[in-house]
Design an enzyme around this catalytic site. Structure first.
Site, PDB file in Angstrom:
ATOM      1  N   LEU A 137     102.522 -61.853  30.585  1.00 14.76           N
ATOM      2  CA  LEU A 137     101.626 -62.286  31.661  1.00 14.76           C
ATOM      3  C   LEU A 137     101.813 -63.777  31.896  1.00 14.76           C
ATOM      4  O   LEU A 137     102.188 -64.520  30.983  1.00 14.76           O
ATOM      5  CB  LEU A 137     100.183 -61.990  31.269  1.00 14.76           C
ATOM      6  CG  LEU A 137      99.862 -60.498  31.122  1.00 14.76           C
ATOM      7  CD1 LEU A 137      98.550 -60.298  30.370  1.00 14.76           C
ATOM      8  CD2 LEU A 137      99.828 -59.812  32.473  1.00 14.76           C
ATOM      9  N   ASN A 178      95.273 -57.271  22.738  1.00 12.01           N
ATOM     10  CA  ASN A 178      96.534 -56.526  22.683  1.00 12.01           C
ATOM     11  C   ASN A 178      96.612 -55.823  21.337  1.00 12.01           C
ATOM     12  O   ASN A 178      96.038 -56.278  20.349  1.00 12.01           O
ATOM     13  CB  ASN A 178      97.722 -57.495  22.823  1.00 12.01           C
ATOM     14  CG  ASN A 178      99.063 -56.764  22.858  1.00 12.01           C
ATOM     15  OD1 ASN A 178      99.201 -55.723  23.487  1.00 12.01           O
ATOM     16  ND2 ASN A 178     100.062 -57.302  22.154  1.00 12.01           N
ATOM     17  N   HIS A 210      99.464 -54.587  18.601  1.00 11.02           N
ATOM     18  CA  HIS A 210     100.884 -54.790  18.289  1.00 11.02           C
ATOM     19  C   HIS A 210     101.231 -54.039  16.999  1.00 11.02           C
ATOM     20  O   HIS A 210     100.495 -54.156  16.011  1.00 11.02           O
ATOM     21  CB  HIS A 210     101.186 -56.282  18.128  1.00 11.02           C
ATOM     22  CG  HIS A 210     102.625 -56.539  17.827  1.00 11.02           C
ATOM     23  ND1 HIS A 210     103.594 -56.446  18.800  1.00 11.02           N
ATOM     24  CD2 HIS A 210     103.256 -56.822  16.666  1.00 11.02           C
ATOM     25  CE1 HIS A 210     104.776 -56.681  18.239  1.00 11.02           C
ATOM     26  NE2 HIS A 210     104.605 -56.913  16.954  1.00 11.02           N
ATOM     27  N   SER A 257      98.281 -54.897  14.359  1.00 14.21           N
ATOM     28  CA  SER A 257      97.370 -56.025  14.582  1.00 14.21           C
ATOM     29  C   SER A 257      96.724 -55.891  15.948  1.00 14.21           C
ATOM     30  O   SER A 257      97.410 -55.657  16.946  1.00 14.21           O
ATOM     31  CB  SER A 257      98.131 -57.355  14.566  1.00 14.21           C
ATOM     32  OG  SER A 257      98.947 -57.484  13.424  1.00 14.21           O
ATOM     33  N   ASP A 316     102.982 -62.327  21.491  1.00 12.46           N
ATOM     34  CA  ASP A 316     102.275 -61.802  20.308  1.00 12.46           C
ATOM     35  C   ASP A 316     101.884 -62.913  19.325  1.00 12.46           C
ATOM     36  O   ASP A 316     101.918 -62.707  18.100  1.00 12.46           O
ATOM     37  CB  ASP A 316     103.136 -60.734  19.600  1.00 12.46           C
ATOM     38  CG  ASP A 316     103.470 -59.569  20.520  1.00 12.46           C
ATOM     39  OD1 ASP A 316     102.598 -59.146  21.283  1.00 12.46           O
ATOM     40  OD2 ASP A 316     104.620 -59.088  20.473  1.00 12.46           O
TER      41      ASP A 316
HETATM   42  C1  GRF Z   1     102.222 -48.959  20.711  1.00 11.05           C
HETATM   43  O1  GRF Z   1     102.902 -48.817  19.504  1.00 11.05           O
HETATM   44  C2  GRF Z   1     101.832 -50.396  20.923  1.00 11.05           C
HETATM   45  O2  GRF Z   1     101.467 -51.038  19.747  1.00 11.05           O
HETATM   46  C3  GRF Z   1     103.117 -50.965  21.455  1.00 11.05           C
HETATM   47  O3  GRF Z   1     103.615 -49.978  22.309  1.00 11.05           O
HETATM   48  C4  GRF Z   1     103.151 -48.710  21.884  1.00 11.05           C
HETATM   49  C5  GRF Z   1     102.441 -48.089  23.045  1.00 11.05           C
HETATM   50  O4  GRF Z   1     102.030 -46.779  22.776  1.00 11.05           O
HETATM   51  N1  GRF Z   1     102.886 -52.259  22.055  1.00 11.05           N
HETATM   52  P1  GRF Z   1     101.018 -46.058  23.748  1.00 11.05           P
HETATM   53  O5  GRF Z   1     101.532 -46.246  25.176  1.00 11.05           O
HETATM   54  O6  GRF Z   1      99.656 -46.667  23.570  1.00 11.05           O
HETATM   55  O7  GRF Z   1     101.055 -44.607  23.354  1.00 11.05           O
END
Ligand code: GRF
Length: 202
Positions: A92, A106, A108, A135, A144
């Protein structure tokens, strides 16, 4: 608190928010809008099924600044007070982040600050760590790098590949993200000197 969610794909973390809300675990948090940046994002069907309005903004068709301007306009229209990035695979602009400072969450799939970016599982395996995890954090201008809110460690097993590790971590993401939303909605997250403090229940 009115939350908008942004997602790019499968949307299982978005679904975890929908389910937590349906179970009454997110008092004070409303899911008012989903924004997807890919036409084929499965997250949109989840919004449809849950009766949550959703919008598609084509990130391929425009520059980042224009995408963010349009997203911000939609967020203002629905009076969103906070934003959850649930598998939103785009950076963003600082303008967007500033508009929702300490109001963008977010999830991660690694123990930040280790293994930021789009290849967390691959990077964790390449580093040979015996545990990784996930996290929930506030988003800042970096990739991140924002203040960590909650973390959960998950073991890495000797025969893991990126897929098996991702599958082991994902259920923990589905617990952490709603918990972070619950805390933010309850006014229990304070950021002091770049560190998150979880305030006691009022
Ligand atoms: C998740 O592992 C998230 O942590 C990462 O991308 C994946 C997305 O999965 N950033 P979803 O679309 O929520 O199923």
């Amino acid at each position: 608190m009115r939350f908008a969610v942004m997602a790019s794909g499968r949307g299982s973390n978005f679904q975890a928010l929908i389910d937590a809300r349906a179970r009454g675990e997110l008092p004070g948090a409303e899911l008012v809008l989903l924004i997807v940046n890919r036409r084929d994002a499965q997250a949109a069907a989840r919004a449809e099924a849950a009766g949550i309005p959703w919008e598609f903004i084509d990130s391929e068709a425009m520059a980042r600044a224009e995408f963010d301007r349009r997203a911000l306009a939609l967020l203002r229209e629905c009076h969103a007070e906070a934003v959850v990035l649930a598998g939103f695979m785009r950076l963003l602009t600082p303008e967007f982040i500033e508009a929702f400072r300490h109001r963008i969450l977010n999830i991660h799939p690694a123990l930040l600050p280790l293994f930021p970016g789009a290849h967390a599982h691959r990077d964790a395996l390449a580093a040979g760590v015996v545990e990784s995890g996930c996290s929930a954090h506030f988003v800042d201008d970096g990739v991140d790098t924002g203040p960590v809110i909650l973390q959960q460690a998950v073991p890495v097993l000797p025969d893991d590949n990126a897929e098996t590790l991702a599958a082991r971590i994902l259920p923990y993401e589905h617990r952490l993200l709603p918990e972070a939303v619950r805390l933010l909605a309850a006014g229990r997250l304070a950021v002091e000197g770049g560190i998150v403090r979880i305030l006691p229940k009022k």
